[in-house]
Design an enzyme around this catalytic site. Sequence first.
Site, PDB file in Angstrom:
ATOM      1  N   ASP A   1      -9.707   0.097 -10.621  1.00 13.93           N
ATOM      2  CA  ASP A   1      -8.867   0.443  -9.469  1.00 13.93           C
ATOM      3  C   ASP A   1      -9.221  -0.533  -8.341  1.00 13.93           C
ATOM      4  O   ASP A   1     -10.233  -1.242  -8.400  1.00 13.93           O
ATOM      5  CB  ASP A   1      -9.200   1.898  -9.082  1.00 13.93           C
ATOM      6  CG  ASP A   1      -8.657   2.289  -7.731  1.00 13.93           C
ATOM      7  OD1 ASP A   1      -7.444   2.123  -7.515  1.00 13.93           O
ATOM      8  OD2 ASP A   1      -9.451   2.737  -6.885  1.00 13.93           O
TER       9      ASP A   1
ATOM     10  N   ASP B   1      -8.166   0.001  -4.300  1.00 11.20           N
ATOM     11  CA  ASP B   1      -8.467   0.625  -3.001  1.00 11.20           C
ATOM     12  C   ASP B   1      -9.468   1.764  -3.165  1.00 11.20           C
ATOM     13  O   ASP B   1      -9.231   2.699  -3.907  1.00 11.20           O
ATOM     14  CB  ASP B   1      -7.176   1.135  -2.354  1.00 11.20           C
ATOM     15  CG  ASP B   1      -6.287  -0.020  -1.909  1.00 11.20           C
ATOM     16  OD1 ASP B   1      -5.144  -0.103  -2.407  1.00 11.20           O
ATOM     17  OD2 ASP B   1      -6.759  -0.854  -1.125  1.00 11.20           O
TER      18      ASP B   1
HETATM   19  C1  XBP Z   1      -4.386   3.201  -3.109  1.00 10.10           C
HETATM   20  C2  XBP Z   1      -3.033   3.514  -2.622  1.00 10.10           C
HETATM   21  C3  XBP Z   1      -2.235   2.421  -1.975  1.00 10.10           C
HETATM   22  C4  XBP Z   1      -2.824   2.077  -0.606  1.00 10.10           C
HETATM   23  C5  XBP Z   1      -1.799   1.446   0.289  1.00 10.10           C
HETATM   24  O1  XBP Z   1      -4.214   2.434  -4.274  1.00 10.10           O
HETATM   25  O2  XBP Z   1      -2.574   4.617  -2.783  1.00 10.10           O
HETATM   26  O3  XBP Z   1      -0.928   2.915  -1.814  1.00 10.10           O
HETATM   27  O4  XBP Z   1      -3.232   3.279   0.038  1.00 10.10           O
HETATM   28  O5  XBP Z   1      -1.265   0.298  -0.335  1.00 10.10           O
HETATM   29  P1  XBP Z   1      -5.353   2.391  -5.457  1.00 10.10           P
HETATM   30  P2  XBP Z   1       0.321   0.046  -0.275  1.00 10.10           P
HETATM   31  O6  XBP Z   1      -6.473   3.345  -5.094  1.00 10.10           O
HETATM   32  O7  XBP Z   1      -4.610   2.797  -6.724  1.00 10.10           O
HETATM   33  O8  XBP Z   1      -5.816   0.954  -5.477  1.00 10.10           O
HETATM   34  O9  XBP Z   1       0.757   0.320   1.134  1.00 10.10           O
HETATM   35  O10 XBP Z   1       0.485  -1.400  -0.675  1.00 10.10           O
HETATM   36  O11 XBP Z   1       0.902   1.015  -1.271  1.00 10.10           O
HETATM   37 MG    MG Z   2      -8.366   3.998  -5.344  1.00 10.37          MG
END
Ligand code: XBP
Ligand code: MG
Length: 254
Positions: free
Chosen positions: A10, A12
């Site tokens: 993953d 974020d």
């Molecule tokens: C985390 C998310 C993303 C970010 C915002 O993604 O939910 O939507 O919060 O990015 P992950 P965007 O944990 O799956 O990496 O605004 O580009 O969606």
């Molecule tokens: Mg994440």
Amino acid sequence: MKKLTALILDVDGTLADTERDGHRVAFNAAFRELGLDWVWDVGLYGELLTVTGGKERLRYYADHFLADGEKPAAFDALVAELHRIKTRRYVDMLNTGRIRIRPGVKRLLTEARAAGLRLAIATTTTPENVTALLRNGLAEDAESWFDLIAAGDIVPAKKPAPDIYLWVLDRLGWRPQDCLAVEDSANGLKSSVGAGVKTIVTVSGYTARENFDRAVAVLSDLGEPGQPFHVLQGDAGGGAYVDVALLRRWHQDG
Ligand code: XBP
Ligand code: MG
């Protein structure tokens, strides 16, 4: 004997703790740039994070936190414009080094590659965000470390749906039982486990109290030699940081 052959990571919260001081700040900057008086403070953003995907999060906010009649006209176009601005702002933050990679990530990915493990990314965020994070946080050529970077709108349903992990497995011809996933959130864990991939969790700023019952192990972070992780759930065999040997142990035991 089962053999670990690949890691699916993953982005974020896992590669970097990006939400509170990254995405949230970029959203608020986009609101100001378009003259909206919306402010997502730390507490509200924690509630909004239950919805993955920035565009989906904007729609959820409008539907659940704006008074009747407050939703701006031509809202779909506004969402697209807001998200474009937000992504520009967020990428600028990454390009100026304001978001740091979490402990142990660069070390473990380097060790994993040296051990012949394949790597892929499965994330809800926008592809430009991944590219900027990898280049600024890991290495200029870090995108080449991954056999596939699966991001954002590439699948119909975002996490917690398993689609993004299933898409990685299908595109690469990997079997879920040969992989381990690394996630930070309950939504991410539901997605990876839903695709049949054993998962370890490194909790992030917003996710420490979420439910990770289906994780093989839950840690404070991946740890570094001399900077041990804390084991919040599961068994790390007395280890102090995640290395390939510990990944293989979890893959066998979990
Ligand atoms: C985390 C998310 C993303 C970010 C915002 O993604 O939910 O939507 O919060 O990015 P992950 P965007 O944990 O799956 O990496 O605004 O580009 O969606
Ligand atoms: Mg994440």
